[in-house]
Design a protein around this motif. Structure first.
Motif, PDB file in Angstrom:
ATOM      1  N   ASP A  91       0.813  -1.213   0.000  1.00  0.00           N
ATOM      2  CA  ASP A  91       0.000   0.000   0.000  1.00  0.00           C
ATOM      3  C   ASP A  91       0.850   1.268   0.000  1.00  0.00           C
ATOM      4  N   ASP A  92       2.158   1.116  -0.198  1.00  0.00           N
ATOM      5  CA  ASP A  92       3.073   2.255  -0.273  1.00  0.00           C
ATOM      6  C   ASP A  92       2.915   3.159   0.941  1.00  0.00           C
ATOM      7  N   PHE A  93       2.781   2.530   2.120  1.00  0.00           N
ATOM      8  CA  PHE A  93       2.711   3.198   3.412  1.00  0.00           C
ATOM      9  C   PHE A  93       1.398   3.951   3.638  1.00  0.00           C
ATOM     10  N   GLY A  94       0.432   3.754   2.779  1.00  0.00           N
ATOM     11  CA  GLY A  94      -0.890   4.312   3.014  1.00  0.00           C
ATOM     12  C   GLY A  94      -1.739   3.345   3.822  1.00  0.00           C
ATOM     13  N   TYR A  95      -2.906   3.812   4.253  1.00  0.00           N
ATOM     14  CA  TYR A  95      -3.824   2.945   4.995  1.00  0.00           C
ATOM     15  C   TYR A  95      -5.097   2.787   4.180  1.00  0.00           C
ATOM     16  N   ILE A  96      -5.339   1.557   3.729  1.00  0.00           N
ATOM     17  CA  ILE A  96      -6.524   1.230   2.947  1.00  0.00           C
ATOM     18  C   ILE A  96      -7.330   0.231   3.773  1.00  0.00           C
ATOM     19  N   PRO A  97      -8.345   0.663   4.476  1.00  0.00           N
ATOM     20  CA  PRO A  97      -9.037  -0.246   5.400  1.00  0.00           C
ATOM     21  C   PRO A  97      -9.826  -1.343   4.707  1.00  0.00           C
ATOM     22  N   ASN A  98     -10.493  -1.025   3.615  1.00  0.00           N
ATOM     23  CA  ASN A  98     -11.404  -1.976   2.985  1.00  0.00           C
ATOM     24  C   ASN A  98     -10.867  -2.464   1.645  1.00  0.00           C
ATOM     25  N   GLY A  99     -11.578  -3.447   1.084  1.00  0.00           N
ATOM     26  CA  GLY A  99     -11.174  -4.001  -0.196  1.00  0.00           C
ATOM     27  C   GLY A  99     -10.356  -5.265  -0.023  1.00  0.00           C
ATOM     28  N   PRO A 100     -10.124  -5.992  -1.114  1.00  0.00           N
ATOM     29  CA  PRO A 100      -9.415  -7.266  -1.039  1.00  0.00           C
ATOM     30  C   PRO A 100      -7.917  -7.086  -0.872  1.00  0.00           C
ATOM     31  N   CYS A 101      -7.266  -8.179  -0.561  1.00  0.00           N
ATOM     32  CA  CYS A 101      -5.797  -8.223  -0.498  1.00  0.00           C
ATOM     33  C   CYS A 101      -5.378  -9.542  -1.130  1.00  0.00           C
ATOM     34  N   ASP A 102      -5.490  -9.610  -2.441  1.00  0.00           N
ATOM     35  CA  ASP A 102      -5.244 -10.878  -3.122  1.00  0.00           C
ATOM     36  C   ASP A 102      -4.264 -10.754  -4.276  1.00  0.00           C
ATOM     37  N   SER A 103      -3.465  -9.663  -4.288  1.00  0.00           N
ATOM     38  CA  SER A 103      -2.515  -9.473  -5.385  1.00  0.00           C
ATOM     39  C   SER A 103      -1.092  -9.248  -4.897  1.00  0.00           C
ATOM     40  N   LEU A 104      -0.800  -9.622  -3.653  1.00  0.00           N
ATOM     41  CA  LEU A 104       0.546  -9.408  -3.117  1.00  0.00           C
ATOM     42  C   LEU A 104       1.585 -10.113  -3.995  1.00  0.00           C
ATOM     43  N   PRO A 105       2.763  -9.506  -4.180  1.00  0.00           N
ATOM     44  CA  PRO A 105       3.271  -8.312  -3.480  1.00  0.00           C
ATOM     45  C   PRO A 105       2.741  -6.986  -4.013  1.00  0.00           C
ATOM     46  N   LYS A 106       1.881  -7.015  -5.008  1.00  0.00           N
ATOM     47  CA  LYS A 106       1.293  -5.777  -5.499  1.00  0.00           C
ATOM     48  C   LYS A 106       0.111  -5.369  -4.623  1.00  0.00           C
ATOM     49  N   GLY A 107      -0.207  -4.085  -4.657  1.00  0.00           N
ATOM     50  CA  GLY A 107      -1.370  -3.588  -3.952  1.00  0.00           C
ATOM     51  C   GLY A 107      -2.486  -3.275  -4.920  1.00  0.00           C
ATOM     52  N   PRO A 108      -3.576  -2.727  -4.423  1.00  0.00           N
ATOM     53  CA  PRO A 108      -3.797  -2.399  -3.019  1.00  0.00           C
ATOM     54  C   PRO A 108      -4.114  -3.642  -2.185  1.00  0.00           C
ATOM     55  N   CYS A 109      -3.906  -3.482  -0.890  1.00  0.00           N
ATOM     56  CA  CYS A 109      -4.183  -4.569   0.049  1.00  0.00           C
ATOM     57  C   CYS A 109      -5.003  -3.994   1.198  1.00  0.00           C
ATOM     58  N   GLY A 110      -6.280  -4.361   1.264  1.00  0.00           N
ATOM     59  CA  GLY A 110      -7.146  -3.888   2.331  1.00  0.00           C
ATOM     60  C   GLY A 110      -6.683  -4.383   3.688  1.00  0.00           C
ATOM     61  N   ALA A 111      -6.591  -3.480   4.660  1.00  0.00           N
ATOM     62  CA  ALA A 111      -6.064  -3.841   5.980  1.00  0.00           C
ATOM     63  C   ALA A 111      -6.919  -4.893   6.668  1.00  0.00           C
ATOM     64  N   VAL A 112      -8.231  -4.754   6.577  1.00  0.00           N
ATOM     65  CA  VAL A 112      -9.114  -5.725   7.224  1.00  0.00           C
ATOM     66  C   VAL A 112      -8.961  -7.099   6.576  1.00  0.00           C
ATOM     67  N   ALA A 113      -8.915  -7.136   5.242  1.00  0.00           N
ATOM     68  CA  ALA A 113      -8.747  -8.412   4.538  1.00  0.00           C
ATOM     69  C   ALA A 113      -7.406  -9.041   4.884  1.00  0.00           C
ATOM     70  N   TRP A 114      -6.372  -8.221   5.002  1.00  0.00           N
ATOM     71  CA  TRP A 114      -5.047  -8.734   5.361  1.00  0.00           C
ATOM     72  C   TRP A 114      -5.070  -9.359   6.757  1.00  0.00           C
ATOM     73  N   GLU A 115      -5.644  -8.667   7.721  1.00  0.00           N
ATOM     74  CA  GLU A 115      -5.675  -9.194   9.081  1.00  0.00           C
ATOM     75  C   GLU A 115      -6.556 -10.440   9.170  1.00  0.00           C
ATOM     76  N   GLN A 116      -7.662 -10.445   8.447  1.00  0.00           N
ATOM     77  CA  GLN A 116      -8.531 -11.620   8.466  1.00  0.00           C
ATOM     78  C   GLN A 116      -7.865 -12.829   7.806  1.00  0.00           C
TER      79      GLN A 116
END
Length: 228
Positions: A91-116
């Protein structure tokens, strides 16, 4: 060509090209800060500084635990016990709370999806501190700013990261919006009310440690984000 006698050519050019000082003081450039933070992590300096703080905590625990009645340690989770670097970098040091996180190492990565997802690795040195605590009959408590609806995912992540047990995991109520210090300080007090002596409290944010209710506090490095 007629030149004004009031503005010789050299003076006129200087007045046009020299900028007026209009800024009292600019804040640090965000882009520069991001590059500096990334270099700090990637150089290995971040991990070295992190491990140095944990080593101090381990030494303090070894010195004090045996002489303390019902000893305990309190740890934060994010950037203290578990590393969210994969999300932070994506997320390039930004905070993105919502949305998926299914393209790592690329973003965006939703914080909630990452923690879940429960994929955050444990810091090896923190895991060693926790092992020290149990070997010395010291209770281990986690006090995190995560919300109660993340309990199952957080427990699953801790176990997957090699931390199979703990004596208490405190999360914020789902409807809580208070600042970290206003939640964590009374939580430590409630642990003390159960008869424990908190030998040390560890966190990566000043707000993790303010308010007392710990014999020693250890602030881990984190230039990546701030939690007030």
């Amino acid at each position: 060509m007629i030149r004004s006698s009031l503005f010789p050519i050299g003076v006129l050019a200087l007045s046009v090209l020299t900028p007026v000082t209009a800024y009292a003081e600019q804040p640090s450039n965000v882009g520069d800060a991001i590059m500096t933070a990334r270099a700090y992590h990637d150089s290995g300096d971040y991990q070295r500084d992190f491990d140095a703080v944990i080593l101090q905590a381990r030494q303090t625990l070894a010195r004090d635990a045996a002489h303390t009645r019902k000893p305990a340690i309190v740890l934060d989770i994010d950037e203290t016990t578990l590393s969210n670097w994969d999300e932070i970098r994506a997320d390039d040091f930004g905070y993105i709370p919502n949305g998926p996180c299914d393209s790592l190492p690329k973003g965006p990565c939703g914080a909630v999806a990452w923690e879940q997802s429960g994929r955050a690795p444990a810091f090896v040195s923190t895991r060693a501190l926790i092992e020290d605590a149990y070997n010395q009959h010291v209770a281990v408590f986690f006090v995190t700013g995560r919300h109660e609806n993340e309990r199952a995912a957080t427990e699953r992540n801790l176990r997957a990261a090699g931390i199979p047990r703990w004596d208490g995991l405190y999360l914020r109520p789902d409807d809580s919006h208070v600042r970290a210090g206003a939640y964590k300080t009374p939580t430590r007090a409630s642990i003390e009310a159960k008869g424990y002596t908190i030998v040390e409290s560890l966190g990566d944010q000043p707000s993790d440690l303010t308010g007392g209710h710990a014999e020693h506090t250890f602030l881990l490095p984190n230039p990546f984000y701030r939690v007030p």
